[in-house]
Design a protein around this motif. Structure first.
Motif: not given
Length: 216
Positions: A40, A46, A50, A53-54, A110
């Motif tokens: 992405n 954001e 995130r 996710v990281k 990320t």
């Protein structure tokens, strides 16, 4: 001027495609993250959302590093601490020809964003290319990448020379020392004179931060 070959590779990175024909650790892990988590663009608002996710990517990378022999309990013996910045602790490598950057990727939402930035740097600035040699853990338990880069001696580059070089390669100056490439949707931040070294009229970009931005 960016060559057609590099331009195609940059387009592939921006699209989140797997990069074929490159076997370095950075590209290999970047490709795996693209396959497993998708790719992405950066959306600054954001960044905090995130973080989950990281963390998932960090666990993925740690498992991969342990499996592939890339997990490092410590830096190479004989590494000499030099300095540190916002995201990296910097050491002189034992061979005294390279620096080791111990990086926590704090500037990136990320780990994929961080690895994309390294790959982009290596395409655009091969004379200061990063070599990803492994991963380790920091004092707070955070994942840290260990990268090797050629040690460059010289003087701080003139800001006007940095600007001219980047504009010639398609990066428009936006604010302060930040630039934007509209063709690829790339932001290049913080290109002040401490991050670029000049020697014999050649510029060496030693510290770059790239973001692939969401296209409107």
């Amino acid at each position: 001027m960016i060559s057609d070959e590099i331009r195609q590779k940059l387009q592939n990175i921006v699209r989140g495609d797997v990069l074929e024909g490159q076997e370095d650790h950075c590209t290999a892990i970047r490709n795996l993250l693209c396959k497993s988590f998708g790719s992405n663009p950066t959306v600054k608002k954001e960044f905090e959302s995130r973080s989950i996710v990281k963390e998932e990517q960090a666990r993925f990378i740690k498992a991969y590093a342990e499996d592939k022999g890339l997990w490092m309990q410590s830096l190479p013996a004989g590494s000499q601490y030099l300095t540190e910045g916002g995201e990296s602790k910097i050491y002189l490598a034992p061979d005294q020809l390279h620096v080791i950057k111990n990086n926590d990727a704090v500037y990136y939402a990320t780990w994929l964003e961080y690895l994309n930035s390294l790959v982009i740097h290596n395409l655009l600035f091969p004379n200061t290319a990063y070599e990803l040699v492994g991963f380790t853990v920091g004092k707070e338990g955070e994942l840290r990448a260990v990268v090797l880069q050629r040690f460059i001696e010289g003087e701080q580059a003139d800001l006007a020379d940095i600007k001219d070089h980047l504009i010639f390669n398609g990066f428009a100056h936006t604010k302060r020392q930040d630039y934007f490439n509209t063709e690829f949707g790339l932001i290049l931040e913080d290109m002040h004179d401490e991050n670029v070294i000049a020697r014999n009229d050649v510029l060496f970009f030693i510290d770059t931060v790239f973001y692939i931005m969401e296209r409107k």
